[in-house]
Scaffold this motif. Structure first.
Motif, PDB file in Angstrom:
ATOM      1  N   UNK A 270       0.873  -1.173   0.000  1.00  0.00           N
ATOM      2  CA  UNK A 270       0.000   0.000   0.000  1.00  0.00           C
ATOM      3  C   UNK A 270       0.909   1.222   0.000  1.00  0.00           C
ATOM      4  N   UNK A 271       0.635   2.156  -0.894  1.00  0.00           N
ATOM      5  CA  UNK A 271       1.427   3.381  -1.022  1.00  0.00           C
ATOM      6  C   UNK A 271       0.536   4.561  -0.692  1.00  0.00           C
ATOM      7  N   UNK A 272       1.074   5.530   0.044  1.00  0.00           N
ATOM      8  CA  UNK A 272       0.297   6.713   0.378  1.00  0.00           C
ATOM      9  C   UNK A 272       1.142   7.976   0.278  1.00  0.00           C
ATOM     10  N   UNK A 273       0.544   9.042  -0.244  1.00  0.00           N
ATOM     11  CA  UNK A 273       1.130  10.375  -0.208  1.00  0.00           C
ATOM     12  C   UNK A 273       0.682  11.030   1.085  1.00  0.00           C
TER      13      UNK A 273
ATOM     14  N   UNK B 263      11.105   9.780   0.122  1.00  0.00           N
ATOM     15  CA  UNK B 263      11.067  11.229   0.265  1.00  0.00           C
ATOM     16  C   UNK B 263      11.074  11.954  -1.080  1.00  0.00           C
ATOM     17  N   UNK B 264      10.379  13.087  -1.102  1.00  0.00           N
ATOM     18  CA  UNK B 264      10.398  13.978  -2.263  1.00  0.00           C
ATOM     19  C   UNK B 264      10.803  15.372  -1.783  1.00  0.00           C
ATOM     20  N   UNK B 265      11.446  16.130  -2.639  1.00  0.00           N
ATOM     21  CA  UNK B 265      11.886  17.473  -2.280  1.00  0.00           C
ATOM     22  C   UNK B 265      10.778  18.506  -2.451  1.00  0.00           C
ATOM     23  N   UNK B 266       9.830  18.232  -3.331  1.00  0.00           N
ATOM     24  CA  UNK B 266       8.722  19.146  -3.607  1.00  0.00           C
ATOM     25  C   UNK B 266       7.422  18.426  -3.276  1.00  0.00           C
ATOM     26  N   UNK B 267       6.684  18.925  -2.275  1.00  0.00           N
ATOM     27  CA  UNK B 267       5.464  18.238  -1.834  1.00  0.00           C
ATOM     28  C   UNK B 267       4.427  18.124  -2.942  1.00  0.00           C
TER      29      UNK B 267
ATOM     30  N   UNK C 188       5.404   5.134   2.457  1.00  0.00           N
ATOM     31  CA  UNK C 188       4.908   6.504   2.613  1.00  0.00           C
ATOM     32  C   UNK C 188       5.729   7.426   1.725  1.00  0.00           C
ATOM     33  N   UNK C 189       5.048   8.154   0.853  1.00  0.00           N
ATOM     34  CA  UNK C 189       5.701   9.163   0.019  1.00  0.00           C
ATOM     35  C   UNK C 189       5.459  10.507   0.689  1.00  0.00           C
ATOM     36  N   UNK C 190       6.539  11.186   1.085  1.00  0.00           N
ATOM     37  CA  UNK C 190       6.378  12.371   1.927  1.00  0.00           C
ATOM     38  C   UNK C 190       7.477  13.392   1.671  1.00  0.00           C
TER      39      UNK C 190
END
Length: 385
Positions: free
Chosen positions: A104-107, A152-156, A129-131
């Motif tokens: 399961x993937x979630x933003x 992790x992402x640098x730009x939400x 978790x993508x955050x």
């Protein structure tokens, strides 16, 4: 961006092979057995859980106004998002989107991911978790404690596309809280947060609140509460408080569902750079735009009033609730106001309770602290605020 249904189908089992029907029947029976057990586990979690407390914020008795905070920090995963995560998992399971062994993937900016990691571990599926990279270290620790993995992402603003791509790449399911929050929860009742608030107020002197104040991350909580109020024919009004660097207020006031902003919210858990699909603007009565410094001042005032630290989103709602209380005092009205204590402050000791962080962010809470102190001492809200 692909939808959850599209993400699921990219990795979902294909239709029955007529040459191997016995194997397919066996697999289907195994899946149905797994599904029943997964749903049982999620429902059992709710059955084991007591309701969350309704706390009173002290106000002068002569005002004839009661201010309450629904303390959602006492859920096992520590936030309001525990209710949402439970609903999303039941929705995904019963729709056939969540499958054994598939992630399961979630933003998420943190709290939803903590709660979803808990439920993923409960039913035995992986969780990602993508955050934003700026998410508080304590939330990251809690996600990993429950067996989740952080991406992790640098730009939400890229969280949505990154989550959908991960679902395709892994054959998993993108939960997409921002689309499904408002429809996964049964807003007619079934122990949702609105029904709980009204049940707990039954013996209070003002059992039907004049206002309920919510904050918006997905918009699902405000939609649930507002729909329940209308369905039950209550006279309660719903206000949504929105922080800086968020589009809900602008979208609501202009009627433009395509409004966007260029940077992410400093108040974790609420505020979005776009109008999310789960936000239902027509269901609510009022919105307030709340400066981030005011949100921080309010949570610090809350600690002084009841001895409890809370996250910044609680402060955003509390600031708006106090302004509504001031309006009621000025108009000579009595009644009750309810807002939410969304999550505990120990997740944010290096942010909202850090003077160094405030200085780095250029936030001066002193004027907002004085405004709250003036209200509580005199019943008057300073005109400048």
């Amino acid at each position: 961006m692909s939808t959850p249904q599209q993400d699921q189908s990219a990795g979902a089992p294909q239709g029955p092979d007529p040459v191997a029907t016995l194997d397919v029947d066996h697999t289907d029976a195994a899946y149905r057995s797994w599904l029943k057990e997964a749903v049982r586990k999620v429902q059992a979690d709710a059955n084991r859980s007591a309701d969350t407390h309704l706390l009173r914020f002290p106000l002068p008795e002569e005002w004839g106004i009661d201010l309450y905070l629904k303390d959602e920090s006492t859920h096992i995963t520590g936030s309001l998002k525990h209710r949402l995560a439970r609903s999303l998992f039941l929705y995904g399971l019963c729709n056939g989107w969540i499958r054994p062994g598939r992630p399961v993937i979630e933003a998420s900016s943190g709290s939803t991911a903590v709660s979803e990691a808990y439920f993923a571990k409960l039913i035995g599926v992986p969780f990602i978790a993508v955050m934003p990279r700026t998410t508080s270290p304590e939330k990251i620790r809690l996600i990993e404690f429950h067996g989740g993995r952080c991406h992790f992402v640098d730009d939400s603003r890229t969280m949505y596309e990154e989550s959908a791509a991960l679902a395709v790449d892994t054959g998993g399911h993108y939960m997409d809280q921002f689309t499904y929050a408002e429809r996964a929860t049964d807003w007619r009742g079934n122990n949702n947060i609105a029904e709980s608030i009204y049940r707990q107020l039954e013996l209070e002197r003002y059992p039907e609140p004049t206002w309920i104040v919510a904050t918006a991350g997905t918009g699902g909580t405000s939609a649930t509460i507002a729909r329940y109020v209308h369905y039950m024919q209550h006279d309660t009004r719903i206000c949504v408080a929105d922080p800086e660097n968020s589009c809900f207020f602008e979208g609501w006031t202009t009627g433009d569902p395509d409004v966007t902003c260029d940077c992410g919210s400093r108040i974790e858990g609420i505020g979005r750079p776009r109008m999310e699909p789960s936000f239902v603007p027509g269901a609510i009565d009022r919105m307030m735009k709340v400066p981030d410094a005011a949100s921080v001042a309010a949570v610090r005032a809350l600690e002084g009033a009841i001895g409890r630290k809370a996250g910044g989103s609680t402060g955003t709602g509390l600031w708006s609730a106090l302004k509504i209380v001031a309006e009621m005092v000025a108009e000579g009205r009595t009644g009750s106001v309810v807002t939410l204590l969304c999550d505990p402050g120990d997740r944010y000791l290096d942010k909202y309770y850090s003077d160094q962080w405030l200085a780095h962010q250029g936030l001066d809470i002193a004027p907002y602290t004085r405004a709250i102190e003036t209200l509580l001492a005199t019943g008057v809200w300073p005109s400048a605020d």
